[in-house]
Design a protein around this motif. Sequence first.
Motif, PDB file in Angstrom:
ATOM      1  N   THR A   1       0.831  -1.195   0.000  1.00 53.89           N
ATOM      2  CA  THR A   1       0.000   0.000   0.000  1.00 53.89           C
ATOM      3  C   THR A   1       0.872   1.254   0.000  1.00 53.89           C
ATOM      4  OG1 THR A   1      -1.792  -1.144   1.139  1.00 53.89           O
ATOM      5  CG2 THR A   1      -1.792   1.262   1.265  1.00 53.89           C
ATOM      6  N   ALA A   2       1.900   1.260   0.845  1.00 51.37           N
ATOM      7  CA  ALA A   2       2.808   2.406   0.914  1.00 51.37           C
ATOM      8  C   ALA A   2       3.528   2.609  -0.421  1.00 51.37           C
ATOM      9  CB  ALA A   2       3.813   2.222   2.046  1.00 51.37           C
ATOM     10  N   LEU A   3       3.956   1.528  -1.052  1.00 54.71           N
ATOM     11  CA  LEU A   3       4.611   1.634  -2.363  1.00 54.71           C
ATOM     12  C   LEU A   3       3.646   2.194  -3.409  1.00 54.71           C
ATOM     13  CD1 LEU A   3       6.658  -1.696  -2.531  1.00 54.71           C
ATOM     14  CD2 LEU A   3       7.592   0.636  -2.461  1.00 54.71           C
ATOM     15  N   GLY A   4       2.413   1.716  -3.399  1.00 57.05           N
ATOM     16  CA  GLY A   4       1.412   2.192  -4.345  1.00 57.05           C
ATOM     17  C   GLY A   4       1.113   3.669  -4.178  1.00 57.05           C
ATOM     18  N   GLU A   5       1.086   4.120  -2.931  1.00 58.35           N
ATOM     19  CA  GLU A   5       0.836   5.541  -2.674  1.00 58.35           C
ATOM     20  C   GLU A   5       2.027   6.387  -3.103  1.00 58.35           C
ATOM     21  OE1 GLU A   5      -0.102   5.570   1.488  1.00 58.35           O
ATOM     22  OE2 GLU A   5      -2.137   4.808   1.143  1.00 58.35           O
ATOM     23  N   ARG A   6       3.224   5.887  -2.871  1.00 58.55           N
ATOM     24  CA  ARG A   6       4.444   6.622  -3.225  1.00 58.55           C
ATOM     25  C   ARG A   6       4.686   6.626  -4.727  1.00 58.55           C
ATOM     26  NH1 ARG A   6       9.500   6.710  -0.603  1.00 58.55           N
ATOM     27  NH2 ARG A   6       8.259   7.113   1.234  1.00 58.55           N
ATOM     28  N   MET A   7       4.345   5.496  -5.369  1.00 55.34           N
ATOM     29  CA  MET A   7       4.683   5.316  -6.782  1.00 55.34           C
ATOM     30  C   MET A   7       3.444   4.953  -7.602  1.00 55.34           C
ATOM     31  SD  MET A   7       8.177   3.180  -6.075  1.00 55.34           S
ATOM     32  CE  MET A   7       9.200   3.779  -7.413  1.00 55.34           C
ATOM     33  N   PRO A   8       2.468   5.853  -7.667  1.00 51.76           N
ATOM     34  CA  PRO A   8       1.226   5.530  -8.376  1.00 51.76           C
ATOM     35  C   PRO A   8       1.409   5.344  -9.882  1.00 51.76           C
ATOM     36  CG  PRO A   8       1.267   7.848  -7.793  1.00 51.76           C
ATOM     37  CD  PRO A   8       2.459   7.211  -7.130  1.00 51.76           C
ATOM     38  N   PHE A   9       2.536   5.753 -10.383  1.00 52.59           N
ATOM     39  CA  PHE A   9       2.841   5.632 -11.808  1.00 52.59           C
ATOM     40  C   PHE A   9       3.290   4.223 -12.196  1.00 52.59           C
ATOM     41  CE2 PHE A   9       6.421   7.201  -9.402  1.00 52.59           C
ATOM     42  CZ  PHE A   9       7.455   6.362  -9.782  1.00 52.59           C
ATOM     43  N   MET A  10       3.533   3.363 -11.209  1.00 52.03           N
ATOM     44  CA  MET A  10       3.985   1.987 -11.485  1.00 52.03           C
ATOM     45  C   MET A  10       2.859   0.989 -11.302  1.00 52.03           C
ATOM     46  SD  MET A  10       7.843   1.793  -9.926  1.00 52.03           S
ATOM     47  CE  MET A  10       7.944   0.036 -10.234  1.00 52.03           C
ATOM     48  N   ASP A  11       2.843  -0.021 -12.147  1.00 50.23           N
ATOM     49  CA  ASP A  11       1.892  -1.117 -12.015  1.00 50.23           C
ATOM     50  C   ASP A  11       2.528  -2.160 -11.100  1.00 50.23           C
ATOM     51  OD1 ASP A  11       0.119  -3.190 -12.204  1.00 50.23           O
ATOM     52  OD2 ASP A  11       0.431  -3.541 -14.346  1.00 50.23           O
ATOM     53  N   LEU A  12       2.032  -2.250  -9.889  1.00 47.53           N
ATOM     54  CA  LEU A  12       2.586  -3.188  -8.909  1.00 47.53           C
ATOM     55  C   LEU A  12       1.796  -4.488  -8.829  1.00 47.53           C
ATOM     56  CD1 LEU A  12       3.350  -0.632  -6.048  1.00 47.53           C
ATOM     57  CD2 LEU A  12       4.972  -1.623  -7.676  1.00 47.53           C
ATOM     58  N   SER A  13       0.838  -4.697  -9.730  1.00 47.76           N
ATOM     59  CA  SER A  13      -0.045  -5.865  -9.635  1.00 47.76           C
ATOM     60  C   SER A  13       0.719  -7.186  -9.720  1.00 47.76           C
ATOM     61  CB  SER A  13      -1.144  -5.806 -10.694  1.00 47.76           C
ATOM     62  OG  SER A  13      -0.585  -5.751 -11.988  1.00 47.76           O
ATOM     63  N   THR A  14       1.650  -7.325 -10.642  1.00 52.46           N
ATOM     64  CA  THR A  14       2.414  -8.566 -10.753  1.00 52.46           C
ATOM     65  C   THR A  14       3.312  -8.750  -9.539  1.00 52.46           C
ATOM     66  OG1 THR A  14       2.386  -8.382 -13.147  1.00 52.46           O
ATOM     67  CG2 THR A  14       4.017  -9.860 -12.221  1.00 52.46           C
ATOM     68  N   PHE A  15       3.959  -7.674  -9.113  1.00 56.24           N
ATOM     69  CA  PHE A  15       4.822  -7.726  -7.936  1.00 56.24           C
ATOM     70  C   PHE A  15       4.025  -8.119  -6.704  1.00 56.24           C
ATOM     71  CE2 PHE A  15       6.912  -5.472  -4.320  1.00 56.24           C
ATOM     72  CZ  PHE A  15       8.102  -6.182  -4.311  1.00 56.24           C
ATOM     73  N   SER A  16       2.788  -7.659  -6.608  1.00 52.92           N
ATOM     74  CA  SER A  16       1.937  -7.961  -5.448  1.00 52.92           C
ATOM     75  C   SER A  16       1.688  -9.451  -5.280  1.00 52.92           C
ATOM     76  CB  SER A  16       0.592  -7.242  -5.578  1.00 52.92           C
ATOM     77  OG  SER A  16       0.784  -5.859  -5.583  1.00 52.92           O
ATOM     78  N   ASN A  17       1.722 -10.199  -6.375  1.00 52.35           N
ATOM     79  CA  ASN A  17       1.505 -11.650  -6.292  1.00 52.35           C
ATOM     80  C   ASN A  17       2.652 -12.372  -5.611  1.00 52.35           C
ATOM     81  OD1 ASN A  17      -0.943 -11.414  -7.666  1.00 52.35           O
ATOM     82  ND2 ASN A  17       0.067 -11.606  -9.660  1.00 52.35           N
ATOM     83  N   ASP A  18       3.862 -11.857  -5.738  1.00 51.50           N
ATOM     84  CA  ASP A  18       5.050 -12.446  -5.125  1.00 51.50           C
ATOM     85  C   ASP A  18       6.015 -11.308  -4.784  1.00 51.50           C
ATOM     86  OD1 ASP A  18       6.955 -14.225  -4.204  1.00 51.50           O
ATOM     87  OD2 ASP A  18       7.623 -14.830  -6.213  1.00 51.50           O
ATOM     88  N   PRO A  19       5.692 -10.538  -3.723  1.00 50.73           N
ATOM     89  CA  PRO A  19       6.408  -9.292  -3.440  1.00 50.73           C
ATOM     90  C   PRO A  19       7.759  -9.459  -2.738  1.00 50.73           C
ATOM     91  CG  PRO A  19       4.685  -9.601  -1.836  1.00 50.73           C
ATOM     92  CD  PRO A  19       4.588 -10.748  -2.803  1.00 50.73           C
ATOM     93  N   ARG A  20       8.664 -10.165  -3.399  1.00 54.96           N
ATOM     94  CA  ARG A  20      10.003 -10.336  -2.824  1.00 54.96           C
ATOM     95  C   ARG A  20      10.833  -9.083  -3.091  1.00 54.96           C
ATOM     96  NH1 ARG A  20      12.197 -15.364  -5.589  1.00 54.96           N
ATOM     97  NH2 ARG A  20      10.838 -14.568  -7.222  1.00 54.96           N
ATOM     98  N   ILE A  21      11.468  -8.597  -2.044  1.00 53.77           N
ATOM     99  CA  ILE A  21      12.302  -7.397  -2.116  1.00 53.77           C
ATOM    100  C   ILE A  21      13.319  -7.513  -3.243  1.00 53.77           C
ATOM    101  CG2 ILE A  21      14.426  -6.848  -0.843  1.00 53.77           C
ATOM    102  CD1 ILE A  21      11.916  -4.974  -0.161  1.00 53.77           C
ATOM    103  N   ALA A  22      13.891  -8.679  -3.424  1.00 54.22           N
ATOM    104  CA  ALA A  22      14.930  -8.888  -4.436  1.00 54.22           C
ATOM    105  C   ALA A  22      14.428  -8.602  -5.849  1.00 54.22           C
ATOM    106  CB  ALA A  22      15.456 -10.316  -4.349  1.00 54.22           C
ATOM    107  N   ASP A  23      13.127  -8.693  -6.066  1.00 50.95           N
ATOM    108  CA  ASP A  23      12.566  -8.474  -7.398  1.00 50.95           C
ATOM    109  C   ASP A  23      12.136  -7.031  -7.661  1.00 50.95           C
ATOM    110  OD1 ASP A  23      12.890 -11.193  -7.846  1.00 50.95           O
ATOM    111  OD2 ASP A  23      10.840 -11.670  -7.227  1.00 50.95           O
TER     112      ASP A  23
END
Length: 146
Positions: free
Chosen positions: A86-108
Amino acid sequence: MPTNEEVYNSIKLILQETLMCDDDEVSEGATLVGDLGAESIDFLEMVFQLQEKFSIEIDRAELFPEDILTNEEYVQNGVVSEEGLTALGERMPFMDLSTFSNDPRIADFGNLMTVGDLCKFIVNKTSSEEAPVEEAPADEASEENE
């Protein structure tokens, strides 16, 4: 305010120069790190070039959310929590985080930002920073008439 096409073409040139990549390598879907090979030092140069080209200020946290990605409140065992997403989405609304949300590993996370995301960021940034500039001449004109 520059058009989307002007922003894309300018970013494409900046990326070609900064990352020494070919014209056909830079597309809206190309990731800056994985596809174009950007490294930390390259991001510093890109940000400098973007600020110069578009006459804007870019705060490091706008594009590099280390404060979120290193916060134990948002990351546990190398995985970003729901609150962190949620914090990432608010900070970076220009990015599509949907795929990352499925497997949100920091390394990726570092391999998520695309050329298209950077374009959206610049379009949003230039439109939000131009509004006060446009108002200034109107204020000056009304002061002159008084």
